[in-house]
Design a protein around this motif. Structure first.
Motif, PDB file in Angstrom:
ATOM      1  N   ILE A  11       0.836  -1.212   0.000  1.00  0.00           N
ATOM      2  CA  ILE A  11       0.000   0.000   0.000  1.00  0.00           C
ATOM      3  C   ILE A  11       0.864   1.253   0.000  1.00  0.00           C
ATOM      4  O   ILE A  11       0.622   2.186  -0.759  1.00  0.00           O
ATOM      5  CB  ILE A  11      -0.977  -0.015   1.204  1.00  0.00           C
ATOM      6  CG1 ILE A  11      -2.031  -1.102   0.986  1.00  0.00           C
ATOM      7  CG2 ILE A  11      -1.636   1.345   1.389  1.00  0.00           C
ATOM      8  CD1 ILE A  11      -2.894  -1.376   2.208  1.00  0.00           C
ATOM      9  N   VAL A  12       1.887   1.287   0.848  1.00  0.00           N
ATOM     10  CA  VAL A  12       2.764   2.463   0.903  1.00  0.00           C
ATOM     11  C   VAL A  12       3.521   2.628  -0.419  1.00  0.00           C
ATOM     12  O   VAL A  12       3.606   3.723  -0.968  1.00  0.00           O
ATOM     13  CB  VAL A  12       3.733   2.362   2.113  1.00  0.00           C
ATOM     14  CG1 VAL A  12       4.810   3.430   2.030  1.00  0.00           C
ATOM     15  CG2 VAL A  12       2.962   2.483   3.414  1.00  0.00           C
ATOM     16  N   GLY A  13       4.045   1.530  -0.937  1.00  0.00           N
ATOM     17  CA  GLY A  13       4.761   1.601  -2.217  1.00  0.00           C
ATOM     18  C   GLY A  13       3.859   2.059  -3.350  1.00  0.00           C
ATOM     19  O   GLY A  13       4.239   2.904  -4.157  1.00  0.00           O
ATOM     20  N   PHE A  14       2.660   1.501  -3.409  1.00  0.00           N
ATOM     21  CA  PHE A  14       1.710   1.893  -4.450  1.00  0.00           C
ATOM     22  C   PHE A  14       1.316   3.356  -4.292  1.00  0.00           C
ATOM     23  O   PHE A  14       1.159   4.086  -5.278  1.00  0.00           O
ATOM     24  CB  PHE A  14       0.474   0.990  -4.412  1.00  0.00           C
ATOM     25  CG  PHE A  14      -0.404   1.152  -5.603  1.00  0.00           C
ATOM     26  CD1 PHE A  14      -0.035   0.618  -6.825  1.00  0.00           C
ATOM     27  CD2 PHE A  14      -1.598   1.852  -5.513  1.00  0.00           C
ATOM     28  CE1 PHE A  14      -0.840   0.775  -7.945  1.00  0.00           C
ATOM     29  CE2 PHE A  14      -2.406   2.017  -6.614  1.00  0.00           C
ATOM     30  CZ  PHE A  14      -2.027   1.478  -7.841  1.00  0.00           C
ATOM     31  N   SER A  15       1.158   3.841  -3.055  1.00  0.00           N
ATOM     32  CA  SER A  15       0.814   5.247  -2.802  1.00  0.00           C
ATOM     33  C   SER A  15       1.929   6.182  -3.259  1.00  0.00           C
ATOM     34  O   SER A  15       1.663   7.228  -3.855  1.00  0.00           O
ATOM     35  CB  SER A  15       0.536   5.461  -1.311  1.00  0.00           C
ATOM     36  OG  SER A  15      -0.564   4.703  -0.905  1.00  0.00           O
ATOM     37  N   ILE A  16       3.157   5.808  -2.972  1.00  0.00           N
ATOM     38  CA  ILE A  16       4.294   6.625  -3.412  1.00  0.00           C
ATOM     39  C   ILE A  16       4.359   6.666  -4.933  1.00  0.00           C
ATOM     40  O   ILE A  16       4.520   7.732  -5.535  1.00  0.00           O
ATOM     41  CB  ILE A  16       5.614   6.111  -2.799  1.00  0.00           C
ATOM     42  CG1 ILE A  16       5.628   6.381  -1.290  1.00  0.00           C
ATOM     43  CG2 ILE A  16       6.825   6.746  -3.484  1.00  0.00           C
ATOM     44  CD1 ILE A  16       6.763   5.715  -0.548  1.00  0.00           C
ATOM     45  N   PHE A  17       4.203   5.505  -5.569  1.00  0.00           N
ATOM     46  CA  PHE A  17       4.196   5.446  -7.027  1.00  0.00           C
ATOM     47  C   PHE A  17       3.049   6.282  -7.598  1.00  0.00           C
ATOM     48  O   PHE A  17       3.235   7.059  -8.540  1.00  0.00           O
ATOM     49  CB  PHE A  17       4.075   3.992  -7.503  1.00  0.00           C
ATOM     50  CG  PHE A  17       3.912   3.880  -8.986  1.00  0.00           C
ATOM     51  CD1 PHE A  17       4.999   4.067  -9.838  1.00  0.00           C
ATOM     52  CD2 PHE A  17       2.666   3.610  -9.541  1.00  0.00           C
ATOM     53  CE1 PHE A  17       4.845   3.978 -11.212  1.00  0.00           C
ATOM     54  CE2 PHE A  17       2.506   3.513 -10.916  1.00  0.00           C
ATOM     55  CZ  PHE A  17       3.602   3.704 -11.761  1.00  0.00           C
ATOM     56  N   GLY A  18       1.857   6.151  -7.024  1.00  0.00           N
ATOM     57  CA  GLY A  18       0.700   6.918  -7.496  1.00  0.00           C
ATOM     58  C   GLY A  18       0.904   8.416  -7.324  1.00  0.00           C
ATOM     59  O   GLY A  18       0.554   9.207  -8.201  1.00  0.00           O
ATOM     60  N   GLY A  19       1.477   8.817  -6.192  1.00  0.00           N
ATOM     61  CA  GLY A  19       1.748  10.234  -5.961  1.00  0.00           C
ATOM     62  C   GLY A  19       2.755  10.789  -6.949  1.00  0.00           C
ATOM     63  O   GLY A  19       2.592  11.893  -7.474  1.00  0.00           O
TER      64      GLY A  19
END
Length: 182
Positions: A11-19
């Motif tokens: 979730i954190v990795g995907f959030s960073i990528f999405g941001g």
């Protein structure tokens, strides 16, 4: 690694990528720098004739999201900067002034366009905003602001017709008909 930690990392990795992807889309994707020939003349609407007239402009820099006739982003993505030798008093006596001009921010890499500086100058009465073209696209006007030192800034902003339609309200009297492909 247990399932909870894996889920958190995912979730954190995907959030960073999405941001990062969202930041790239807002700041870089779709914008192209325009040549002076692509920008054309900087025009203002004459008070007497009601027609647009070219003003003297130098050192024109511009960006937009229109590539090969295809708009990659909204109609308000256009920004330009230029210099003019014409003084504000002469321009104000000749061309239509716009009272409710509010510059929209440009991507941070487009250094010449500082919306905060232009907005403050407009609020303080140091800059004068003019209508360059009404309904360049339905509901969107092209605005030009000139500072006392001759620096000029161009952007697109919604007019009352566009603000009404974009918010879902009926168009005010005097608005052009909505295009069929709108």
């Amino acid at each position: 690694m247990n399932a909870t930690r894996f889920a958190i990392v995912f979730i954190v990795g995907f959030s960073i990528f999405g941001g990062a992807l969202m930041y790239y889309q807002l700041e870089y994707a779709g914008y192209v720098e325009l040549t002076p020939a692509e920008v054309g003349e900087i025009q203002l609407i004459n008070i007497i004739s009601g027609n647009p007239e070219a003003i003297l402009s130098e050192n024109v820099e511009a960006i937009d999201s229109l590539v090969d006739g295809v708009r990659l982003s909204s109609s308000v993505s256009y920004r330009a900067c230029f210099e003019t030798p014409r003084n504000q008093t002469m321009l104000a006596e000749t061309y239509v002034i716009m009272d409710d001009a509010v510059p929209w921010t440009a991507p941070s890499w487009f250094d010449c366009f500082d919306a905060r500086e232009v907005g403050k100058a407009l609020e303080d009465g140091d800059a004068i905003a003019f209508i360059s073209q009404e309904n360049i696209n339905f509901g969107i006007d092209r605005v030009v602001a000139i500072l006392p030192d001759g620096r000029g800034f161009v952007w697109h902003q919604p007019n009352p017709c566009g603000e009404a339609v974009f918010s879902g309200d009926p168009t005010p009297d005097g608005c052009p008909d909505l295009p069929e492909d709108f």
